[in-house]
Design an enzyme around this catalytic site. Structure first.
Site: not given
Ligand code: KIV
Length: 267
Positions: A47-48, A86, A115, A117, A184
């Protein structure tokens, strides 16, 4: 890279062989092909993308629709790499919402793992997802979706209490069924100890070279965001001269554990 499709079983075997896992974020089909050709085993549709593609200040505004769209772009071009998507902000606030989001990310987005968090508070959600066949990657340490609560992007687990919390969270998530962990921005010593203790592979970002693998944000490691890359990253395009050489150089440095070096590590 093995000829057959990479799964969590492949990654667990790599951990046992101490064969370092190369992971990068990826948001489109063109880069998915390039990354796979370079030998990147795991493509993370992070989600970056909110920050590097959309110009958002944080990952908080990213919507499930965005993640499904980019996951589908990447999945269509990835023949062997494991595609992880994500789960965006609040899309897994309840187990029911998490199941619905996983249905979209895997069913429409083609991802093979999701994924999320957070720590032990997500154990029941992780257990429910895995019980229904959804492979889960956990994410501990700095949690970008919690930036407003954390008050900024800061290293985590720097004192004994913080380190103990991360360790307890990791064990709870592994017990709940998580098959991979992204760690992270934590001290290298903590990350190395956790990688040794956990059965699931630990992929580090800003967490030193003692992890089972590494991940970076693609646009950071290609130097596409001058002045905005975190100190733990490295401009592989500047070091190697072309996109293809940068990707190959990244994979080689991860495999030989020369990246991250001391300059990219907290302690
Ligand atoms: O969203 C993302 O790019 C991430 C990485 C920083 C691991 O979760």
């Amino acid at each position: 890279m093995p000829a057959e499709r990479i799964t969590s079983t492949t990654l667990a075997a790599m951990k046992r062989r101490r064969d370092a896992i190369a992971c990068l974020t990826c948001y489109d089909a063109a880069f998915a092909g390039l990354l796979e050709s370079a030998g990147v085993e795991v493509l993370l549709v992070g989600d970056s993308l909110g920050m590097v593609l959309q110009g958002q200040p944080t990952t908080v505004p990213v919507k499930l629709e965005h993640m499904v769209y980019h996951s589908a772009c990447v999945s269509r071009a990835a023949a062997r790499s494991l595609v992880i998507a994500d789960m965006p902000f609040l899309s897994y606030a309840t187990a029911d919402r998490a199941l619905a989001a996983a249905e979209r990310l895997m069913g429409d987005g083609g991802a093979a793992m999701v994924k999320l968090e957070g720590g032990g508070e997500l154990a029941q959600t992780v257990a429910r997802l895995t019980r229904f066949g959804v492979p889960v990657c956990a994410h501990l340490g700095l949690l970008p979706q919690s930036v407003h609560r954390l008050g900024g992007y800061r290293y985590q687990g720097r004192d004994d209490a913080g380190a103990a919390r991360i360790r307890a969270d990791a064990l709870a998530l592994q017990d709940a069924g998580a098959s991979l962990l992204v760690l992270e921005c934590v001290p290298a010593a903590l990350a190395q100890a956790l990688a040794g203790e956990l059965d699931m592979p630990v992929i580090g970002i800003g967490a030193g070279s003692g992890c089972d693998g590494q991940v970076l944000v693609l646009h950071d490691m290609l130097g596409l965001l001058p002045g905005r890359s975190p100190t733990f990253s490295k401009d592989f395009a500047a070091a190697y001269g072309s996109v293809a050489a940068a990707l190959a150089g990244y994979v080689a440095e991860v495999k030989e554990r020369s990246f991250p070096g001391p300059g990219h590590t907290l302690y």
